[in-house]
Enzyme design. Structure first.
Site, PDB file in Angstrom:
ATOM      1  N   HIS A  21      -3.979  -4.986   0.142  1.00  0.00           N
ATOM      2  CA  HIS A  21      -3.579  -5.462   1.474  1.00  0.00           C
ATOM      3  C   HIS A  21      -3.610  -6.992   1.534  1.00  0.00           C
ATOM      4  O   HIS A  21      -4.658  -7.594   1.806  1.00  0.00           O
ATOM      5  CB  HIS A  21      -4.506  -4.886   2.541  1.00  0.00           C
ATOM      6  CG  HIS A  21      -4.266  -3.452   2.837  1.00  0.00           C
ATOM      7  ND1 HIS A  21      -3.609  -3.020   3.973  1.00  0.00           N
ATOM      8  CD2 HIS A  21      -4.563  -2.338   2.128  1.00  0.00           C
ATOM      9  CE1 HIS A  21      -3.526  -1.710   3.953  1.00  0.00           C
ATOM     10  NE2 HIS A  21      -4.098  -1.267   2.842  1.00  0.00           N
ATOM     11  N   CYS A  81       0.828  -1.207   0.000  1.00  0.00           N
ATOM     12  CA  CYS A  81       0.000   0.000   0.000  1.00  0.00           C
ATOM     13  C   CYS A  81       0.868   1.264   0.000  1.00  0.00           C
ATOM     14  O   CYS A  81       1.479   1.575  -1.006  1.00  0.00           O
ATOM     15  CB  CYS A  81      -0.996  -0.035   1.154  1.00  0.00           C
ATOM     16  SG  CYS A  81      -2.415   1.063   0.878  1.00  0.00           S
ATOM     17  N   GLU A 133      -2.527  -8.854   3.776  1.00  0.00           N
ATOM     18  CA  GLU A 133      -2.767  -9.325   5.144  1.00  0.00           C
ATOM     19  C   GLU A 133      -4.244  -9.364   5.488  1.00  0.00           C
ATOM     20  O   GLU A 133      -4.622  -9.862   6.560  1.00  0.00           O
ATOM     21  CB  GLU A 133      -2.022  -8.447   6.152  1.00  0.00           C
ATOM     22  CG  GLU A 133      -2.686  -7.128   6.510  1.00  0.00           C
ATOM     23  CD  GLU A 133      -2.614  -6.070   5.421  1.00  0.00           C
ATOM     24  OE1 GLU A 133      -3.323  -5.056   5.530  1.00  0.00           O
ATOM     25  OE2 GLU A 133      -1.840  -6.260   4.452  1.00  0.00           O
TER      26      GLU A 133
END
Length: 382
Positions: A359, A275, A361
């Site tokens: 993202h 990001c 994660e």
């Protein structure tokens, strides 16, 4: 554990004013007061606690497009950072019922505790349509009945905004620290590997989400988190096997010191970005960034890997993108967004360097992109 009981106090009037002069009326569900920020909408259906604790929302007022929020309350495990950095919250409806075995408090109580001004009972569908048509707008929320409507609009209009502002300093840690916690086995969603055992990762905290650290720890990495102001020499002195530049808030063009540090690290060891880290890498490689009309915020963005054609449904939270036309020939776009075609990933043709705008994660969001961390480990020789 019994579920927390929502308050049944009399509704408190609240207003949202946008810089375009529009006024939106509802009821206060958070702290008393007035707040100003950049209004953006998030299309995630679940995971509001993780969204509200994402440091990338610093300076922003978040509009949730899901029609009802608050159903599962707030618990001690799901926060993605040490606090709340957003400026305000806008909902269609706050759930009157909290039902989750982990819930320790209501969303409203939590917002009050952290001083976050929030408003519910307004038409978020119409508000989102306005933001899509006109782009992200400056806005102000107030519970102050003495503040006239025109004064609230003026507050929104006159607020200088976030462009050119370094918000990373507000969210980054101040001292290096080790991270040990991995993904709770009860929530593990891929085959965890110890292939990275012994590999040391230095994570630049530009506003890092805890789940990035958990996903690395689940793969056996040793992790040191360092402040955004850490120099290249200081990072290299920690003897890492690789460096990760985390997500973070605001304008990536307002961070020349991080760009310069990254430029000094390129080619010296494996380097990846997520990001904001992706945007920093893009600039360090010679590229430029530009602001999207209304950004990408949510957990349902389709991204395609150009090398394989694989499509991942992914979590996003960004207002800026890297201009692929500004990149040197040795850097290639690795992923694109299938909604608007913007750059979602970079890869260097010769150096151990890669990044993604989205993202991997999750936290919250789908897990399609989790193999990014395996790519990083392979880049480090794991």
């Amino acid at each position: 554990m019994s579920s927390p009981t929502p308050s049944h106090a009399a509704p408190r009037p609240a207003r949202l004013a946008l810089e375009d002069g529009s006024l939106w009326f509802g009821h206060a569900i958070g702290a008393e007061g007035t707040t100003v920020g950049e209004v953006v909408f998030n299309t995630s259906l679940t995971g509001y606690q993780e969204i509200l604790t994402d440091p990338s929302y610093a300076g922003q007022i978040v509009v949730m497009t899901a029609p009802q929020i608050g159903n599962t309350g707030i618990n001690a495990e799901d926060s993605e950072s040490r606090g709340l950095f957003l400026r305000g919250l806008v909902l269609r409806e706050l759930s009157e019922v909290v039902s989750n075995w982990r819930a320790a408090r209501t969303l409203s109580d939590w917002l009050v505790q952290h001083g976050i001004v929030a408003i519910a009972d307004l038409d978020t569908r119409a508000l989102t349509r306005r933001l899509r048509a006109r782009g992200s707008l400056k806005g102000a929320i107030s519970t102050d009945a003495a503040l006239r409507d025109e004064a609230l609009v003026a507050l929104a209009h006159e607020w200088p905004g976030l462009d050119g502002v370094d918000l990373v300093q507000q969210v980054s840690c101040h001292e290096p620290y080790p991270w040990h916690d991995a993904t709770d086995p009860a929530w593990a969603y891929s085959t965890e590997s110890s292939a990275a055992r012994g590999l040391h990762v230095v994570v630049y905290d530009l506003g890092v989400k805890y789940n990035t650290l958990r996903r690395l720890a689940a793969r056996g990495c040793t992790i040191t988190v360092v402040p955004a102001t850490t120099s290249a020499d200081e990072a290299l002195a920690l003897a890492p096997d690789g460096i990760l530049l985390s997500n973070g808030p605001g304008d990536p063009a307002a961070l020349p010191y991080i760009v310069e540090t990254t430029r000094q690290l390129i080619g010296r060891l494996p380097l990846v970005g997520i990001c904001m880290g992706h945007q920093i890498l893009g600039q360090a490689l010679g590229g430029t960034v530009y602001k999207l009309k209304f950004g990408h915020h949510g957990g349902n963005q389709p991204v395609q890997a150009l090398a394989t054609g694989r499509v991942e449904i992914s979590a996003h939270n960004h207002n800026f993108a890297v201009d692929p036309q500004s990149l040197p020939p040795e850097v290639e776009v690795s992923h694109i967004n299938l909604n608007d075609g913007c750059c979602e990933g970079l890869r260097h043709k010769h150096l151990p360097l890669l990044s993604v705008q989205y993202h991997p994660e999750a936290g919250p969001g789908p897990h399609d992109a989790d193999p990014f961390f395996d790519e990083f480990i392979r880049l480090m020789g794991g």
